[in-house]
Design an enzyme around this catalytic site. Structure first.
Site, PDB file in Angstrom:
ATOM      1  N   CYS A 115       0.780  -1.193  -0.003  1.00 28.12           N
ATOM      2  CA  CYS A 115       0.076  -0.083  -0.041  1.00 28.12           C
ATOM      3  C   CYS A 115       0.800   1.297  -0.079  1.00 28.12           C
ATOM      4  O   CYS A 115       0.423   2.553  -0.307  1.00 28.12           O
ATOM      5  CB  CYS A 115      -0.915   0.177   1.309  1.00 28.12           C
ATOM      6  N   HIS A 254      -3.842   6.732   1.921  1.00 25.09           N
ATOM      7  CA  HIS A 254      -4.060   5.283   1.601  1.00 25.09           C
ATOM      8  C   HIS A 254      -5.581   4.950   1.775  1.00 25.09           C
ATOM      9  O   HIS A 254      -5.831   5.308   2.815  1.00 25.09           O
ATOM     10  CB  HIS A 254      -3.107   4.305   1.954  1.00 25.09           C
ATOM     11  N   ASN A 284     -10.147  -1.020  -0.950  1.00 25.59           N
ATOM     12  CA  ASN A 284      -8.800  -0.908  -0.808  1.00 25.59           C
ATOM     13  C   ASN A 284      -8.029  -1.415  -2.071  1.00 25.59           C
ATOM     14  O   ASN A 284      -8.057  -2.650  -2.081  1.00 25.59           O
ATOM     15  CB  ASN A 284      -8.113  -1.573   0.575  1.00 25.59           C
TER      16      ASN A 284
HETATM   17  N1  ACO Z   1     -18.836  -9.423   8.205  1.00 23.26           N
HETATM   18  C1  ACO Z   1     -19.459  -9.609   9.450  1.00 23.26           C
HETATM   19  N2  ACO Z   1     -18.703  -9.825  10.327  1.00 23.26           N
HETATM   20  C2  ACO Z   1     -17.284  -9.949  10.431  1.00 23.26           C
HETATM   21  C3  ACO Z   1     -16.763  -9.707   8.986  1.00 23.26           C
HETATM   22  C4  ACO Z   1     -17.483  -9.423   7.894  1.00 23.26           C
HETATM   23  N3  ACO Z   1     -17.210  -9.078   6.722  1.00 23.26           N
HETATM   24  N4  ACO Z   1     -15.443  -9.536   9.108  1.00 23.26           N
HETATM   25  C5  ACO Z   1     -15.037  -9.855  10.523  1.00 23.26           C
HETATM   26  N5  ACO Z   1     -16.087 -10.060  11.129  1.00 23.26           N
HETATM   27  C6  ACO Z   1     -16.470 -10.293  12.674  1.00 23.26           C
HETATM   28  C7  ACO Z   1     -15.166 -11.198  13.050  1.00 23.26           C
HETATM   29  O1  ACO Z   1     -15.256 -12.282  12.959  1.00 23.26           O
HETATM   30  C8  ACO Z   1     -15.235 -10.662  14.661  1.00 23.26           C
HETATM   31  O2  ACO Z   1     -16.289 -11.452  15.081  1.00 23.26           O
HETATM   32  P1  ACO Z   1     -16.112 -12.057  16.727  1.00 23.26           P
HETATM   33  O3  ACO Z   1     -16.004 -10.787  17.519  1.00 23.26           O
HETATM   34  O4  ACO Z   1     -17.336 -12.970  16.971  1.00 23.26           O
HETATM   35  O5  ACO Z   1     -14.834 -12.681  16.565  1.00 23.26           O
HETATM   36  C9  ACO Z   1     -15.902  -9.231  14.566  1.00 23.26           C
HETATM   37  O6  ACO Z   1     -16.495  -9.129  13.334  1.00 23.26           O
HETATM   38  C10 ACO Z   1     -15.049  -8.102  14.656  1.00 23.26           C
HETATM   39  O7  ACO Z   1     -13.590  -8.451  13.956  1.00 23.26           O
HETATM   40  P2  ACO Z   1     -12.639  -7.327  14.035  1.00 23.26           P
HETATM   41  O8  ACO Z   1     -11.603  -7.956  13.130  1.00 23.26           O
HETATM   42  O9  ACO Z   1     -12.067  -7.077  15.401  1.00 23.26           O
HETATM   43  O10 ACO Z   1     -13.387  -6.014  13.398  1.00 23.26           O
HETATM   44  P3  ACO Z   1     -12.393  -4.683  13.029  1.00 23.26           P
HETATM   45  O11 ACO Z   1     -13.529  -3.652  13.604  1.00 23.26           O
HETATM   46  O12 ACO Z   1     -11.371  -4.686  13.321  1.00 23.26           O
HETATM   47  O13 ACO Z   1     -12.756  -4.444  11.397  1.00 23.26           O
HETATM   48  C11 ACO Z   1     -11.328  -4.704   9.353  1.00 23.26           C
HETATM   49  C12 ACO Z   1     -12.045  -5.438  10.686  1.00 23.26           C
HETATM   50  C13 ACO Z   1     -12.279  -3.885   8.777  1.00 23.26           C
HETATM   51  C14 ACO Z   1     -10.353  -5.574   8.903  1.00 23.26           C
HETATM   52  C15 ACO Z   1     -10.327  -3.636  10.200  1.00 23.26           C
HETATM   53  O14 ACO Z   1      -9.552  -4.335  11.154  1.00 23.26           O
HETATM   54  C16 ACO Z   1      -9.325  -3.056   9.290  1.00 23.26           C
HETATM   55  O15 ACO Z   1      -9.583  -2.129   8.435  1.00 23.26           O
HETATM   56  N6  ACO Z   1      -7.916  -3.210   9.401  1.00 23.26           N
HETATM   57  C17 ACO Z   1      -7.090  -2.506   8.936  1.00 23.26           C
HETATM   58  C18 ACO Z   1      -6.681  -2.788   7.271  1.00 23.26           C
HETATM   59  C19 ACO Z   1      -5.513  -2.081   7.003  1.00 23.26           C
HETATM   60  O16 ACO Z   1      -5.092  -0.876   7.192  1.00 23.26           O
HETATM   61  N7  ACO Z   1      -4.738  -2.720   6.091  1.00 23.26           N
HETATM   62  C20 ACO Z   1      -3.342  -2.080   5.676  1.00 23.26           C
HETATM   63  C21 ACO Z   1      -3.351  -1.747   4.329  1.00 23.26           C
HETATM   64  S1  ACO Z   1      -3.627  -3.158   3.272  1.00 23.26           S
HETATM   65  C22 ACO Z   1      -2.298  -3.676   2.500  1.00 23.26           C
HETATM   66  O17 ACO Z   1      -1.128  -3.244   2.679  1.00 23.26           O
HETATM   67  C23 ACO Z   1      -2.387  -4.778   1.100  1.00 23.26           C
END
Ligand code: ACO
Length: 329
Positions: A115, A254, A284
């Protein structure tokens, strides 16, 4: 007179025609439009079809940038593609793109830093121009992340999209490149990876069964690091350029998650209208997200000569960076 500045003279972007909405994803994943929208800000993403690859997207964005600049491919001295989803392990995607555009035999190479690819690329391309090596460089961020997504994993399948953004940089009397701040940390590769067919774990049947070639991410931890590093890097680049947050006309971050962008803007004290967000449409798109957002903003006529733009990113590597850029033209 020796010109040692650099400016952007053309921008372009392209996204594949196939649109996948949050509701489409509900058809095969245990997810909802409401969860995706509130947790990420994403509504749609564009995915390549079976016969489309990264070089196709990159070429379309580059062609749009050439038209915008009123230039031909032959006018460009060097082609750089930032991507972690190249058409092939080799040849480099940039070689395929330059030839497709009609610029055979010009130097062309890829950079793979996920990214942060556009931020690193902008620094490299500006350096090539400011040091007098080349007069014009085409820099393209392009990804087909849908091709390395585990479509059954709801925690990653919803996040990523495909697209490309291109800028043409040219030697100039004015200097748009004010400062950069780049960083990388390879101590936590488990946070975000796609092993592909690398030499550590060459792609065999076991690796395929374990889906090691696809994207894996520890979202929550990556999220926290992304906010910290994007805030830190923005502060650092401003201080290197002797500027303040109040000087920023546009922050173009990003597009990983709207909550990451909102938190970053909040820490920096930036109002909404100074922060460019197009994540609802594209998701993304890794190295493509910043040049796509820049192209949309410039083409909408929002950027004026003299505006200070800060580009900032965080992603796989881990890697991060920011560039402070004074818009010229
Ligand atoms: N739909 C419904 N529920 C979901 C989904 C989904 N698509 N995905 C995860 N959940 C659930 C999980 O299983 C979890 O359930 P549990 O509490 O029963 O275990 C709950 O939702 C919370 O999951 P988290 O992973 O804690 O959710 P979070 O609020 O952190 O959001 C996300 C997840 C969107 C992935 C977020 O963490 C994020 O954006 N992270 C950073 C991404 C990023 O910056 N990437 C870097 C660049 S990418 C690159 O370099 C290629």
């Amino acid at each position: 007179m020796s010109l040692r500045g650099v400016k952007i003279v053309g921008v372009g972007h392209y996204a594949p025609a196939r649109v996948v909405t949050n509701h489409d994803l509900e058809a095969w994943l245990d997810t909802t439009d409401e969860w995706i929208t509130t947790r990420t800000g994403m509504k749609r993403r564009h995915w390549t079809s079976d016969n489309e690859a990264t070089s196709d997207l990159a070429s379309a964005a580059a062609e749009a940038a050439l038209v915008h600049a009123g230039l031909q491919a032959a006018d460009v001295d060097c082609f750089i593609v930032a991507t972690v989803t190249p058409d092939y392990y080799f040849p480099a995607t940039a070689c395929l793109v330059a030839t497709r555009l009609g610029a055979r035999e010009k130097p062309a190479f890829d950079i793979a830093i996920a990214c942060s690819g556009f931020i690193y690329g902008l620094t490299i391309a500006s350096g090539l121009i400011r040091s007098g090596v080349y007069r014009r460089v085409m820099l393209i961020g392009a990804e087909s992340l849908s091709k390395i997504l585990d479509k059954e994993d709801r925690s990653t399948a919803i996040l990523f999209g495909d697209g490309a953004g291109a800028v043409i940089l040219e030697r100039s009397e004015e200097d748009s490149f004010l400062a950069c701040d780049l960083g990388a940390d390879g101590s936590r590769p488990e946070l975000l990876y796609a092993h592909g067919s690398g030499s550590r774990e060459p792609l065999d049947h076991a690796a395929l069964d374990a889906k090691l070639h696809l994207i894996h991410m520890q979202g929550r931890e990556t999220f926290k690091l992304a906010v910290n590093k994007m805030v830190e890097s923005t502060g650092s680049v401003l201080s290197k350029a002797n500027l303040n947050k109040a000087d920023i006309a546009f922050l173009i971050p990003h597009q990983a998650n709207k909550r990451i962008i909102d938190a970053t803007a909040r820490y920096l004290g930036l109002p909404e209208d100074k922060v460019v967000i197009n994540i609802a449409e594209y998701g993304n798109t890794s190295a493509a997200s910043i040049p796509m957002a820049l192209s949309e903003t410039v083409r909408a006529g929002r950027v004026k000569p003299g505006d200070l733009i800060v580009f900032v990113a965080f992603g796989g590597g881990l890697s991060w960076g920011a560039v402070a850029w004074r818009w010229a033209q």
